[in-house]
Design an enzyme around this catalytic site. Structure first.
Site, mmCIF file in Angstrom:
data_model
loop_
_atom_site.group_PDB
_atom_site.id
_atom_site.type_symbol
_atom_site.label_atom_id
_atom_site.label_comp_id
_atom_site.label_asym_id
_atom_site.label_seq_id
_atom_site.Cartn_x
_atom_site.Cartn_y
_atom_site.Cartn_z
ATOM 1 N N LYS A 42 0.808 -1.199 0.000
ATOM 2 C CA LYS A 42 0.000 0.000 0.000
ATOM 3 C C LYS A 42 0.857 1.273 0.000
ATOM 4 O O LYS A 42 0.408 2.344 -0.403
ATOM 5 C CB LYS A 42 -0.871 0.027 1.280
ATOM 6 C CG LYS A 42 -1.844 -1.093 1.437
ATOM 7 C CD LYS A 42 -2.560 -0.943 2.794
ATOM 8 C CE LYS A 42 -3.377 -2.146 3.125
ATOM 9 N NZ LYS A 42 -3.943 -2.046 4.515
ATOM 10 N N GLY A 43 2.080 1.152 0.470
ATOM 11 C CA GLY A 43 2.887 2.314 0.846
ATOM 12 C C GLY A 43 3.079 3.392 -0.199
ATOM 13 O O GLY A 43 3.244 4.557 0.144
ATOM 14 N N ASP A 101 14.468 0.000 1.628
ATOM 15 C CA ASP A 101 15.020 -0.275 2.954
ATOM 16 C C ASP A 101 16.083 -1.364 2.785
ATOM 17 O O ASP A 101 17.208 -1.080 2.377
ATOM 18 C CB ASP A 101 13.863 -0.674 3.877
ATOM 19 C CG ASP A 101 14.256 -0.852 5.322
ATOM 20 O OD1 ASP A 101 15.185 -0.176 5.765
ATOM 21 O OD2 ASP A 101 13.644 -1.679 6.020
ATOM 22 N N ILE A 151 10.043 5.665 9.750
ATOM 23 C CA ILE A 151 9.362 6.784 9.117
ATOM 24 C C ILE A 151 7.869 6.507 8.960
ATOM 25 O O ILE A 151 7.485 5.373 8.647
ATOM 26 C CB ILE A 151 9.989 6.986 7.707
ATOM 27 C CG1 ILE A 151 11.464 7.398 7.827
ATOM 28 C CG2 ILE A 151 9.206 7.974 6.862
ATOM 29 C CD1 ILE A 151 11.707 8.635 8.617
ATOM 30 N N ASP A 157 3.388 3.713 6.814
ATOM 31 C CA ASP A 157 2.554 3.446 7.985
ATOM 32 C C ASP A 157 3.334 2.832 9.135
ATOM 33 O O ASP A 157 4.432 2.301 8.966
ATOM 34 C CB ASP A 157 1.449 2.455 7.610
ATOM 35 C CG ASP A 157 2.002 1.040 7.422
ATOM 36 O OD1 ASP A 157 2.915 0.874 6.585
ATOM 37 O OD2 ASP A 157 1.565 0.117 8.137
ATOM 38 N N ARG A 163 -0.718 6.900 7.351
ATOM 39 C CA ARG A 163 -0.433 7.015 5.907
ATOM 40 C C ARG A 163 -0.851 8.371 5.352
ATOM 41 O O ARG A 163 -0.286 8.857 4.384
ATOM 42 C CB ARG A 163 -1.181 5.926 5.127
ATOM 43 C CG ARG A 163 -0.674 4.521 5.393
ATOM 44 C CD ARG A 163 -1.287 3.548 4.384
ATOM 45 N NE ARG A 163 -1.186 2.172 4.824
ATOM 46 C CZ ARG A 163 -0.126 1.392 4.656
ATOM 47 N NH1 ARG A 163 0.943 1.864 4.064
ATOM 48 N NH2 ARG A 163 -0.123 0.152 5.083
#
Ligand code: IMP
Ligand code: MG
Length: 174
Positions: A42-43, A101, A151, A157, A163
């Site tokens: 979803k990010g 990441d 973050i 999230d 979000r």
């Protein structure tokens, strides 16, 4: 009640400024081509929706939802929860993600799309936590390099919270 303090790391004005700048670079590189933008859910949906409004509106957008499992080994395992609906063969793909990441997700998707016959795969992220990388994968476009903080905001999230924050913030436990 959630007891988190969120400290602004990147303001909403700076994010918008940088997206406008980066999209010019992307537009130039894809001139004369017909890329497929793949937003990782979803990010990345917040970042992607702002980004595409600076790009050629004829570019198509699709979505993929993945989950990454980081085991005891340094390399994680990624699972596709919901796949793209577009045939990838022969396409120039631009993967859009919220953050690089460990690099496991991006590396997995790049390989997956190339195996499906994509002509090229490039990656665009809002944030890059380079120090955390465990997989050697390249990121062609990024808005910001950041240190190793947890973050939230602008699509990112913590347990599905935060979000919708219009800025990028550091989550501080109280
Ligand atoms: P990877 O480790 O590069 O595969 O990243 C996997 C995913 O972890 C990212 O797409 C984010 O959704 C999530 N993630 C990594 N770091 C953070 C963070 O600081 N805040 C929120 N989500 C994160
Ligand atoms: Mg994500």
């Amino acid at each position: 009640m959630n007891s988190h303090k969120i400290k602004t790391l990147i303001t909403k004005e700076r994010i918008q400024e940088r997206i406008a700048e980066l999209s010019k670079e992307i537009q130039k590189d894809f001139e004369g081509r017909d890329p497929l933008i793949v937003s990782i859910l979803k990010g990345s949906f917040v970042f992607c929706s702002d980004l595409i409004r600076h790009l050629n509106p004829e570019y198509k957008v699709d979505f993929i939802m993945v989950k990454s499992y980081i085991g005891t080994q340094s390399s994680g395992e990624v699972k596709i929860i919901s796949d793209v609906k577009t045939n990838i063969e022969g396409k120039d793909i631009l993967i859009v993600d919220d953050i690089a990441d460990t690099g496991v997700t991006i590396d997995f998707l790049r390989k997956t799309f190339l195996e499906r016959g994509a002509s090229s795969v490039k990656v665009c992220v809002l944030l890059d936590k380079k120090d955390r990388r465990v997989v050697d994968t390249s990121v062609e476009y990024k808005c910001f390099d950041i240190p190793n903080y947890f973050i939230v905001g602008f699509g990112l999230d913590y347990n599905d919270l935060y979000r919708g924050l219009p800025f990028v913030g550091i989550l501080e436990q109280i």
